[in-house]
Design a protein around this motif. Structure first.
Motif: not given
Length: 210
Positions: A59-84
């Motif tokens: 998530v932090s890395m993608c923010r630095r590069h103006a890219a989006a971070l998507i988590v495969n399959d796992d809604v809970d993990l996406a929510l926990a880390v603030g993924a896009d």
């Protein structure tokens, strides 16, 4: 985040089965320097601590590069880390549930395999982009049925959302997919296989949209 602008270009499949932990983040950042627009974090293990650590770092890395971070399959993990957002297959949570959990701005992708008729229900349920494939032989998912260029052309002509192509895509065979209307190309081995220069490969793929 708007899917129509975020889901365009090189969509990196950051799969932990392709990369050892020691080089995982380094190789993904190299691909981001090369112009990757979206990173999908894929980890099928049950190591919750590793998954949390790697996804948070991405998530932090993608923010630095103006890219989006998507988590495969796992809604809970996406929510926990603030993924896009998340990407969902046929055996995962429904797009409707993901939309409720992640909110109106989340990027929610749905796999439609080689079946155009799956796209409209997925979009109606809350997805904002769809993926078709596999288009070429794939060592990651060798058993999947092939999708055709004609399917891609029809999808592009009839769907009002970003269309992602997946399956065996690399620098040598990507151009026909972009010409047929692909908004984004999901790429794993072509970026992260042993011996590949991830930055250089990403740059070559990104040039297709230049």
């Amino acid at each position: 985040m708007n899917a129509s602008t975020a889901i365009r270009g090189v969509y990196a499949l950051a799969d932990t089965s392709l990369l050892e932990d020691a080089v995982f983040l380094e190789r993904v950042e190299a691909a981001l320097r090369g112009g990757v627009a979206v990173v999908q974090y894929r980890d099928k293990s049950t190591d919750a601590s590793r998954r949390q650590h790697q996804a948070s770092a991405l998530v932090s890395m993608c923010r630095r590069h103006a890219a989006a971070l998507i988590v495969n399959d796992d809604v809970d993990l996406a929510l926990a880390v603030g993924a896009d957002g998340v990407h969902l297959g046929r055996d995962d949570a429904s797009p409707a549930l993901a939309r409720v959990r992640l909110g109106p701005a989340a990027l929610i992708g749905a796999t439609c395999y080689n079946r155009l008729e799956l796209a409209a229900p997925a979009l109606a349920a809350g997805a904002d982009h769809v993926a078709f494939g596999r288009f070429y032989p794939s060592s990651t998912k060798p058993g999947e049925i092939y999708a055709s260029l004609e399917l891609l052309r029809v999808a592009r002509a009839t769907l009002d959302c970003p269309v992602v192509c997946i399956g065996g895509i690399g620098v040598d065979n990507a151009a026909p997919l972009v010409a047929a209307g692909a908004d984004a190309l999901a790429v794993g081995n072509a970026l992260f296989a042993p011996g590949v220069d991830s930055e250089r490969a990403a740059r070559a793929l990104a040039a297709l949209w230049a």
